[in-house]
Design a protein around this motif. Structure first.
Motif, mmCIF file in Angstrom:
data_model
loop_
_atom_site.group_PDB
_atom_site.id
_atom_site.type_symbol
_atom_site.label_atom_id
_atom_site.label_comp_id
_atom_site.label_asym_id
_atom_site.label_seq_id
_atom_site.Cartn_x
_atom_site.Cartn_y
_atom_site.Cartn_z
ATOM 1 N N HIS A 111 0.719 -1.144 -0.188
ATOM 2 C CA HIS A 111 -0.096 -0.095 0.134
ATOM 3 C C HIS A 111 0.760 1.362 0.040
ATOM 4 C CE1 HIS A 111 -3.687 2.407 1.274
ATOM 5 N NE2 HIS A 111 -2.795 3.156 1.850
ATOM 6 N N HIS A 115 1.048 4.303 -2.950
ATOM 7 C CA HIS A 115 1.192 5.839 -2.598
ATOM 8 C C HIS A 115 2.338 6.556 -3.214
ATOM 9 C CE1 HIS A 115 -2.073 6.449 0.006
ATOM 10 N NE2 HIS A 115 -2.204 5.906 0.878
ATOM 11 N N ASP A 310 -6.706 7.126 -0.097
ATOM 12 C CA ASP A 310 -6.812 5.850 -0.582
ATOM 13 C C ASP A 310 -7.856 5.827 -1.760
ATOM 14 O OD1 ASP A 310 -4.826 5.249 1.614
ATOM 15 O OD2 ASP A 310 -6.107 4.118 2.869
HETATM 16 ZN ZN ZN Z 1 -3.238 5.018 2.289
#
Ligand code: ZN
Ligand code: KG4
Length: 351
Positions: A111, A115, A310
């Motif tokens: 994750h 980003h 997100d």
């Molecule tokens: Zn995040």
């Protein structure tokens, strides 16, 4: 090449589809704010159940939005960590099941890496670049020298920047998630300088060498400031001043540490500075760091706000880059609550 990405590591159930020409073909998201609001923060069990409830129909909507069939998709990427493990398992297992049933490559995405790679999708930023990753759980300054070639220049020794926003907001009686609410109230403050004089807050590590951060003292100071005010709900002018003081202090801390990193990066001939993670949506932080980049003759790149918080698109894009560089992941890849980004360097060495 067209990749579908699944994000379920926290409180957003999200699916994105991208192609290798940097097109976003679909971006659908269900934010679970409503479910977690009464609890003042994300409840992992509620998050996992909500992901189960929403993910299948979001995948169908993403295909609809992109006007694509399964036969058009070349790979399924899913966040495999770091994050809340129940939620990560929901997205990861769904991704693996689709990949197995459709005979498609499965890509296990970190994750944090997703980003920091987002600006390569949105702005085609070339390596190397300096990046500040500021999210709910992480605060790091990295030099991205190439895909899977990251150097950690500094990180938070305690809380993440997002936590400083969220926990302070909770103390002020503001709803979850705190960051966007603090941002709005700080913008409504008439005199930000006066607010920082009214509520002086500490800036740990500021002025020292290096690029590490510390935010825990800030949280404690906020507690003391709020306890010293008259009991009961805070009035709006006080809230605006508190939010402005908090946000300015966080921006000052970030700018001081990034300034050190930029001096290093400039020596290394790095031209781009990339903002990544949910806190990069903050208006004051964006403005402040844009000015700082200009003084270092660096170009600041900030992905559009919906791609900073997100989303599934960033997972699809990271999956696409990973598939291109390393090939697919094994179907027995584990879900990981903790997964330091630096391990991606070792994976590069192993492949
Ligand atoms: Zn995040
Ligand atoms: O990257 P993200 O969406 O999720 C994680 O991977 O953690 O980041 C969420 C964090 C939360 O702490 C939220 O309060 C913060 O990003 N955030 C903001 C803003 N929008 C989101 N913080 C400050 N100002 C904002 N406008």
């Amino acid at each position: 090449m067209i990749i579908l990405g699944i994000e379920t590591s926290c409180d957003e159930t999200a699916v994105g589809i991208v192609d290798d020409h940097h097109n976003i073909l679909a971006n659908v998201l269900y934010s679970q704010t409503k479910e977690h609001l009464p609890h003042g923060g994300v409840v992992p069990e509620i998050a996992a159940r909500a992901h189960v409830h929403h993910l299948d129909h979001l995948i169908a909507s993403a295909l609809d939005q992109a006007k694509l069939e399964w036969s058009d998709i070349h790979g399924i990427a899913a966040t495999c960590g770091p994050g809340l493990i129940g939620g990560v398992m929901v997205g990861m297992m769904t991704g693996k099941a689709i990949a197995a049933a459709r005979h498609l490559p499965f890509i296990a995405v970190n994750h944090l890496e997703a980003h920091i790679l987002t600006a390569r999708l949105s702005h085609r930023v070339p390596f190397p670049y300096l990046t500040l990753l500021i999210s709910g759980g992480h605060t790091q300054i990295l030099l991205a020298r190439g895909y899977g070639d990251y150097a950690l220049l500094g990180e938070s020794l305690d809380d993440a920047a997002g936590e400083a926003f969220d926990k302070s907001a909770k103390m002020m009686g503001l709803p979850y998630p705190g960051g966007p609410v603090v941002d709005r109230l700080a913008r409504e403050c008439a005199d930000q300088v006066a607010a920082t004089v009214r509520f002086p807050l500490p800036k740990p590590l500021v002025g020292r060498s290096g690029c590490d951060f510390s935010f825990a003292g800030l949280k404690t100071a906020m507690r003391q400031v709020i306890d010293a005010l008259p009991a009961g709900p805070l009035d709006t002018p006080t809230l605006r001043d508190l939010c402005a003081a908090l946000q300015t202090t966080i921006a000052d801390i970030l700018a001081d540490r990034v300034n050190n990193a930029m001096m290093f990066a400039k020596d290394a001939q790095v031209k781009h500075f990339v903002l990544s993670g949910g806190v990069a949506a903050n208006s004051q932080i964006r403005t402040r760091l844009t000015a700082l980049a200009t003084t270092h003759q660096m170009e600041l790149v900030a992905p559009p706000i919906p791609l900073c918080t997100d989303n599934g698109v960033m997972i699809a894009w990271a999956g696409l880059e990973q598939l291109r560089e390393r090939g697919p992941s094994a179907l027995d890849t584990p879900a990981r609550p903790r997964w330091p980004l630096m391990e991606q360097n070792q994976m590069k060495a192993a492949s």
